[in-house]
Design a protein around this motif. Sequence first.
Motif, PDB file in Angstrom:
ATOM      1  N   UNK A 149       0.818  -1.209   0.000  1.00 34.32           N
ATOM      2  CA  UNK A 149       0.000   0.000   0.000  1.00 34.32           C
ATOM      3  C   UNK A 149       0.858   1.267   0.000  1.00 34.32           C
ATOM      4  N   UNK A 150       2.147   1.113  -0.344  1.00 34.45           N
ATOM      5  CA  UNK A 150       3.000   2.276  -0.554  1.00 34.45           C
ATOM      6  C   UNK A 150       3.583   2.888   0.699  1.00 34.45           C
ATOM      7  N   UNK A 151       3.647   2.129   1.777  1.00 38.85           N
ATOM      8  CA  UNK A 151       4.211   2.634   3.032  1.00 38.85           C
ATOM      9  C   UNK A 151       5.396   1.783   3.467  1.00 38.85           C
ATOM     10  N   UNK A 152       6.198   2.345   4.369  1.00 37.38           N
ATOM     11  CA  UNK A 152       7.310   1.622   4.964  1.00 37.38           C
ATOM     12  C   UNK A 152       7.106   1.614   6.473  1.00 37.38           C
ATOM     13  N   UNK A 153       6.869   0.457   7.033  1.00 34.13           N
ATOM     14  CA  UNK A 153       6.514   0.372   8.449  1.00 34.13           C
ATOM     15  C   UNK A 153       7.650   0.808   9.367  1.00 34.13           C
ATOM     16  N   UNK A 162      -7.270  -1.300   9.522  1.00 33.05           N
ATOM     17  CA  UNK A 162      -8.704  -1.233   9.817  1.00 33.05           C
ATOM     18  C   UNK A 162      -8.873  -0.104  10.832  1.00 33.05           C
ATOM     19  N   UNK A 163      -9.747   0.843  10.536  1.00 38.47           N
ATOM     20  CA  UNK A 163      -9.927   2.019  11.381  1.00 38.47           C
ATOM     21  C   UNK A 163     -11.085   1.784  12.344  1.00 38.47           C
ATOM     22  N   UNK A 236     -13.519  -0.081  10.037  1.00 33.11           N
ATOM     23  CA  UNK A 236     -13.560  -0.044   8.573  1.00 33.11           C
ATOM     24  C   UNK A 236     -12.209  -0.464   8.006  1.00 33.11           C
ATOM     25  N   UNK A 237     -12.124  -1.637   7.373  1.00 36.75           N
ATOM     26  CA  UNK A 237     -10.876  -2.032   6.718  1.00 36.75           C
ATOM     27  C   UNK A 237     -10.593  -1.118   5.528  1.00 36.75           C
ATOM     28  N   UNK A 238      -9.336  -1.003   5.160  1.00 30.10           N
ATOM     29  CA  UNK A 238      -8.967  -0.205   3.993  1.00 30.10           C
ATOM     30  C   UNK A 238      -9.512  -0.849   2.721  1.00 30.10           C
ATOM     31  N   UNK A 239      -9.908  -0.003   1.752  1.00 26.49           N
ATOM     32  CA  UNK A 239     -10.512  -0.490   0.507  1.00 26.49           C
ATOM     33  C   UNK A 239      -9.598  -1.466  -0.230  1.00 26.49           C
ATOM     34  N   UNK A 240      -8.304  -1.180  -0.251  1.00 30.31           N
ATOM     35  CA  UNK A 240      -7.372  -2.063  -0.960  1.00 30.31           C
ATOM     36  C   UNK A 240      -7.383  -3.468  -0.379  1.00 30.31           C
ATOM     37  N   UNK A 241      -7.761  -3.607   0.892  1.00 28.08           N
ATOM     38  CA  UNK A 241      -7.833  -4.922   1.515  1.00 28.08           C
ATOM     39  C   UNK A 241      -9.162  -5.604   1.194  1.00 28.08           C
TER      40      UNK A 241
END
Length: 349
Positions: A149-153, A162-163, A236-241
């Motif tokens: 998803x374009x991030x680096x943890x 999920x929010x 709410x899970x992220x749409x990409x998931x």
Amino acid sequence: MTEPPEGAVVPFLLNTDDVEADRYSVNPLRGSIVETGQSAFPAHGVRTEGLRICESFMKKYEGILVSAEEASMIQHHLENEVRYVDAVDSMKYDQLEKLSDQLGIQLVLPALRMPLETLSSERTDGPMHRLVRQAHGGYETISLLYGFMGRNITKRKTLLLAVPHSSKGFGSKRAASGRLVFENAELKAVEVRYRPTLLYPNDVDKSDVSVAKACDDLSVEAKDILEYSFLKTPASPQFALYSVLSPEAAAIWHGVGSQQGREVVRSCCSVHSAHSKRLVFQDVPKPHRGIPLQLDLVASRMLRHPKHGNIDASVGTVNLPEILKNATSARVLKAGELLRSAGSGSGET
């Protein structure tokens, strides 16, 4: 297409019920949505009581974003439905029936609500619940998903897969900021902070930006995510998931790079690819194997209001049979050019 599909092609609409009711400042109920304290609610949680047509909205946008006849229909459906999403669907299918008569074509458009309708109706061992649990199943899995998803943890842990919703009903991903709390490599909690935020403008007036009003802080223990129950911990899970659980063999975007964010498409394709290769969500069944065909409506050829040039005009504000004489165009997005590798996260927001 080079290889036309065989058999029946069934169109359907994926209704994302986790977004705000006035996300793009096009909702004629906007004033009452804010007044009733529901502007930062996911659409799934919005109730019709207290909602009404906004006079200032109609004065500014009648004939551009919505017609007077449509406003009357909206008010009628508000009075006959308890849930906002049900009123929206009733309005939608009323319009579809009118269009069928107008065009002489029987239009049929099944709809599927995700992710909250799915989560609220399935058992805790259902695929959407399993997806939420497995998405948080360890530092390595979370790190992988961050990359897709374009991030680096290692740089930033502020992407919430999920929010969690506030007990006050807030669930706007835009109004929420948060972080994942780890102890060594073990997830301990998900912290969320809801604050008022601007959403997005409509096509007619770029200065007219909708708003999500929210103020709350919460911390959810990791066990409430790892043993996930939507009824206990709405989120709410992220749409990409959750898009990997949608059954389509093809998806249509609208103006990628202009009207539609390219990074969202990249995230979706990357997670689809990872799921197909069983890199993530190994125990979650995938309705469509591989990455669905990605189609994009070319932004410069999209249907627009003949006078005002906006693509978000309602059907009641235009002469649709006349507009349909104009040519539109779609292009195929090459999945291979969209995919992110597991380690490609940039750490950018």
